[in-house]
Design a protein around this motif. Structure first.
Motif, PDB file in Angstrom:
ATOM      1  N   PHE A  15       0.855  -1.185   0.000  1.00 49.61           N
ATOM      2  CA  PHE A  15       0.000   0.000   0.000  1.00 49.61           C
ATOM      3  C   PHE A  15       0.888   1.231   0.000  1.00 49.61           C
ATOM      4  O   PHE A  15       1.784   1.329   0.828  1.00 49.61           O
ATOM      5  CB  PHE A  15      -0.892   0.050   1.250  1.00 49.61           C
ATOM      6  N   THR A  17       1.414   4.784   1.026  1.00 54.61           N
ATOM      7  CA  THR A  17       0.845   5.755   1.970  1.00 54.61           C
ATOM      8  C   THR A  17       1.794   6.940   2.067  1.00 54.61           C
ATOM      9  O   THR A  17       2.933   6.867   1.615  1.00 54.61           O
ATOM     10  CB  THR A  17       0.666   5.148   3.382  1.00 54.61           C
ATOM     11  N   ALA A  24       2.250  -5.155   2.916  1.00 50.89           N
ATOM     12  CA  ALA A  24       1.187  -5.837   3.660  1.00 50.89           C
ATOM     13  C   ALA A  24       1.207  -7.354   3.473  1.00 50.89           C
ATOM     14  O   ALA A  24       0.900  -8.101   4.407  1.00 50.89           O
ATOM     15  CB  ALA A  24      -0.169  -5.274   3.246  1.00 50.89           C
ATOM     16  N   SER A  46      -1.964  -8.776  10.770  1.00 57.12           N
ATOM     17  CA  SER A  46      -1.082  -9.739  10.089  1.00 57.12           C
ATOM     18  C   SER A  46      -1.419  -9.881   8.603  1.00 57.12           C
ATOM     19  O   SER A  46      -0.662 -10.499   7.861  1.00 57.12           O
ATOM     20  CB  SER A  46      -1.133 -11.104  10.792  1.00 57.12           C
ATOM     21  N   GLY A  47      -2.555  -9.344   8.158  1.00 56.08           N
ATOM     22  CA  GLY A  47      -2.844  -9.331   6.722  1.00 56.08           C
ATOM     23  C   GLY A  47      -3.979 -10.246   6.304  1.00 56.08           C
ATOM     24  O   GLY A  47      -4.169 -10.501   5.111  1.00 56.08           O
ATOM     25  N   SER A  49      -7.360  -9.796   6.445  1.00 56.91           N
ATOM     26  CA  SER A  49      -8.418  -9.146   5.656  1.00 56.91           C
ATOM     27  C   SER A  49      -7.910  -8.706   4.293  1.00 56.91           C
ATOM     28  O   SER A  49      -8.601  -8.886   3.288  1.00 56.91           O
ATOM     29  CB  SER A  49      -8.991  -7.938   6.404  1.00 56.91           C
ATOM     30  N   VAL A  50      -6.709  -8.135   4.232  1.00 60.19           N
ATOM     31  CA  VAL A  50      -6.235  -7.668   2.926  1.00 60.19           C
ATOM     32  C   VAL A  50      -6.019  -8.840   1.970  1.00 60.19           C
ATOM     33  O   VAL A  50      -6.194  -8.699   0.759  1.00 60.19           O
ATOM     34  CB  VAL A  50      -4.978  -6.765   3.023  1.00 60.19           C
ATOM     35  N   ASP A  60      -8.337  -1.004  -2.830  1.00 60.98           N
ATOM     36  CA  ASP A  60      -8.520   0.366  -3.313  1.00 60.98           C
ATOM     37  C   ASP A  60      -7.315   0.824  -4.139  1.00 60.98           C
ATOM     38  O   ASP A  60      -6.363   0.081  -4.355  1.00 60.98           O
ATOM     39  CB  ASP A  60      -8.810   1.319  -2.137  1.00 60.98           C
ATOM     40  N   GLN A  95     -15.918  -8.278   7.746  1.00 57.97           N
ATOM     41  CA  GLN A  95     -15.632  -8.150   9.174  1.00 57.97           C
ATOM     42  C   GLN A  95     -16.578  -7.139   9.840  1.00 57.97           C
ATOM     43  O   GLN A  95     -16.956  -7.310  10.985  1.00 57.97           O
ATOM     44  CB  GLN A  95     -14.175  -7.704   9.328  1.00 57.97           C
TER      45      GLN A  95
HETATM   46  N1  LIG Z   1      -5.707   0.808   2.679  1.00 53.91           N
HETATM   47  C1  LIG Z   1      -4.589   0.572   3.388  1.00 53.91           C
HETATM   48  N2  LIG Z   1      -3.551   1.431   3.349  1.00 53.91           N
HETATM   49  C2  LIG Z   1      -2.430   1.193   4.038  1.00 53.91           C
HETATM   50  N3  LIG Z   1      -2.222   0.124   4.819  1.00 53.91           N
HETATM   51  C3  LIG Z   1      -3.223  -0.763   4.913  1.00 53.91           C
HETATM   52  C4  LIG Z   1      -4.455  -0.596   4.198  1.00 53.91           C
HETATM   53  N4  LIG Z   1      -5.262  -1.639   4.490  1.00 53.91           N
HETATM   54  C5  LIG Z   1      -4.555  -2.431   5.329  1.00 53.91           C
HETATM   55  N5  LIG Z   1      -3.340  -1.905   5.585  1.00 53.91           N
HETATM   56  C6  LIG Z   1      -2.292  -2.500   6.445  1.00 53.91           C
HETATM   57  O1  LIG Z   1      -2.127  -3.844   6.064  1.00 53.91           O
HETATM   58  C7  LIG Z   1      -1.838  -4.646   7.203  1.00 53.91           C
HETATM   59  C8  LIG Z   1      -2.804  -5.813   7.295  1.00 53.91           C
HETATM   60  O2  LIG Z   1      -4.110  -5.339   7.606  1.00 53.91           O
HETATM   61  P1  LIG Z   1      -5.367  -6.298   7.743  1.00 53.91           P
HETATM   62  O3  LIG Z   1      -6.556  -5.428   7.905  1.00 53.91           O
HETATM   63  O4  LIG Z   1      -5.391  -7.286   6.654  1.00 53.91           O
HETATM   64  O5  LIG Z   1      -5.080  -7.064   9.107  1.00 53.91           O
HETATM   65  P2  LIG Z   1      -5.940  -8.229   9.783  1.00 53.91           P
HETATM   66  O6  LIG Z   1      -5.041  -9.411   9.912  1.00 53.91           O
HETATM   67  O7  LIG Z   1      -7.205  -8.425   9.043  1.00 53.91           O
HETATM   68  O8  LIG Z   1      -6.208  -7.634  11.236  1.00 53.91           O
HETATM   69  P3  LIG Z   1      -7.522  -7.743  12.166  1.00 53.91           P
HETATM   70  O9  LIG Z   1      -7.385  -9.054  12.862  1.00 53.91           O
HETATM   71  O10 LIG Z   1      -7.379  -6.598  13.100  1.00 53.91           O
HETATM   72  O11 LIG Z   1      -8.729  -7.669  11.302  1.00 53.91           O
HETATM   73  C9  LIG Z   1      -1.883  -3.715   8.405  1.00 53.91           C
HETATM   74  O12 LIG Z   1      -0.569  -3.324   8.712  1.00 53.91           O
HETATM   75  C10 LIG Z   1      -2.686  -2.543   7.902  1.00 53.91           C
HETATM   76  O13 LIG Z   1      -2.328  -1.370   8.568  1.00 53.91           O
END
Ligand SMILES: Nc1ncnc2c1ncn2[C@@H]1O[C@H](COP(=O)(O)OP(=O)(O)OP(=O)(O)O)[C@@H](O)[C@H]1O
Ligand SMILES: [Mg+2]
Length: 319
Positions: A15, A17, A24, A46-47, A49-50, A60, A95
């Protein structure tokens, strides 16, 4: 072995920023078989959701996704095909359910829309089918709830509506991101049993993202452990139950779960925090927290061990 339904190799996601590039996801390889329930566990950030957004084509403009290979049912899963499949073959429970519902349309109508657009249900039978879908996820008084707007329902109810919608289109693959968070224990079991039964009966594949290790152990065939954007270990549920884990992080994660009610949120036992994903990272992103780390853990590529056919470990000095 039959070819997997979903196959991903060499997936990287950054990403852009203002404060730098967030790395990620890196080097993601994964296969999901038909009818398989694959758990995805790992700390917040940990990633998880992404990864699901990357598969669903829902990232996005700030996202830079690079994939060596991603196929679904043998077809390349690119932006065009995924848009075609979303809401049909590919379904997702988000989520945060409330934001995924249309705030100005009655929930019953929203389910009907899915049934009519993607399913075999004719419009005149859609109302009854939508009410049945609400009843299936144990929404009390579904005839009355059919006319409710999302703001009139509690968070848990919205979650159940989302689950009903995601299952209504009879998907081949369901990605469920923390589907039962916020539900009481009984409803959680009903919903998870329903997802499992559909997976078994219709050979629906499921990616179940969860903080709840006990839930993963109970419902998944295989579990994938993520740490700071890497898949550090994948193992069959029998290996997990037996504590046969080889990555120091997953070993800690599961060994530190004494009671079945514990979730990742309650764990204080894993020292350190996730590394900052901006800037330069060592090959092993866990090394700063790992008591087995040696200087060469910073050097890539890391070896992938295979203790057995469905078990992989990304570590230079596995347990
Ligand atoms: N649009 C974005 N821009 C910049 N960084 C992002 C974006 N979306 C996610 N990240 C980063 O990507 C990483 C993974 O995020 P993610 O939401 O996948 O975590 P997760 O494992 O789903 O956490 P949770 O258990 O809290 O849902 C994080 O460091 C987050 O800050
Ligand atoms: Mg998440």
């Amino acid at each position: 072995m039959r070819p997997p339904l979903l196959s991903i190799s060499g997936l990287d996601l950054d990403f852009r920023t203002r404060s730098g590039t967030v790395k990620a996801l890196e080097g993601i390889d994964l296969d999901l078989a038909r009818g398989e329930i694959l758990g995805i566990v790992g700390e917040s950030g940990s990633g998880k959701s992404v990864l699901s957004f990357a598969i669903m084509g829902l990232l996005d403009g700030a996202a830079d996704l690079r994939v060596a290979n991603m196929t679904f049912g043998g077809m390349s899963l690119d932006a065009g095909t995924v848009a075609e499949m979303r809401g049909r073959e590919l379904s997702m429970i988000f989520q945060s359910p409330r934001t995924a519902l249309n705030p100005i349309r009655k929930i019953g109508r929203q389910i009907e829309d899915v049934l009519v657009r993607h399913g075999p249900v004719p419009r005149r039978k859609a109302r009854a089918a939508a009410i049945a879908a609400l009843a299936q996820v144990r929404i009390p008084d579904p005839e009355r709830r059919y006319d409710a707007y999302p703001f009139e329902l509690s968070g848990g109810m919205c979650q159940r509506v989302m689950i009903a919608m995601a299952l209504a289109c009879n998907p081949t693959m369901l990605i469920a991101d923390e589907p039962t968070t916020g539900l009481d224990v009984t409803t959680q079991a009903v919903v998870m049993d329903l997802i499992r039964d559909i997976a078994r009966d219709r050979q629906m594949s499921v990616m179940l993202i969860t903080h709840d290790l006990a839930l993963a152990g109970e419902y998944c065939d295989r579990v994938l452990v993520m740490h700071a954007g890497h898949i550090v270990e994948t193992a069959g549920v029998a290996d997990i139950a037996a504590g046969d884990l080889h990555h120091p992080y997953s070993q800690r994660l599961f060994a530190a779960t004494p009671a079945s009610s514990d979730s990742l949120d309650d764990l204080a036992a894993i020292p350190g925090t996730l590394p900052d994903l901006r800037g330069t990272l060592p090959a092993c992103r866990y090394m700063g927290r790992c008591d087995r780390a040696r200087p060469d853990c910073a050097e890539g590529p890391l070896p992938c061990h295979r203790p057995s056919a469905d078990h992989t470990v990304l570590c230079r000095y596995p347990l």
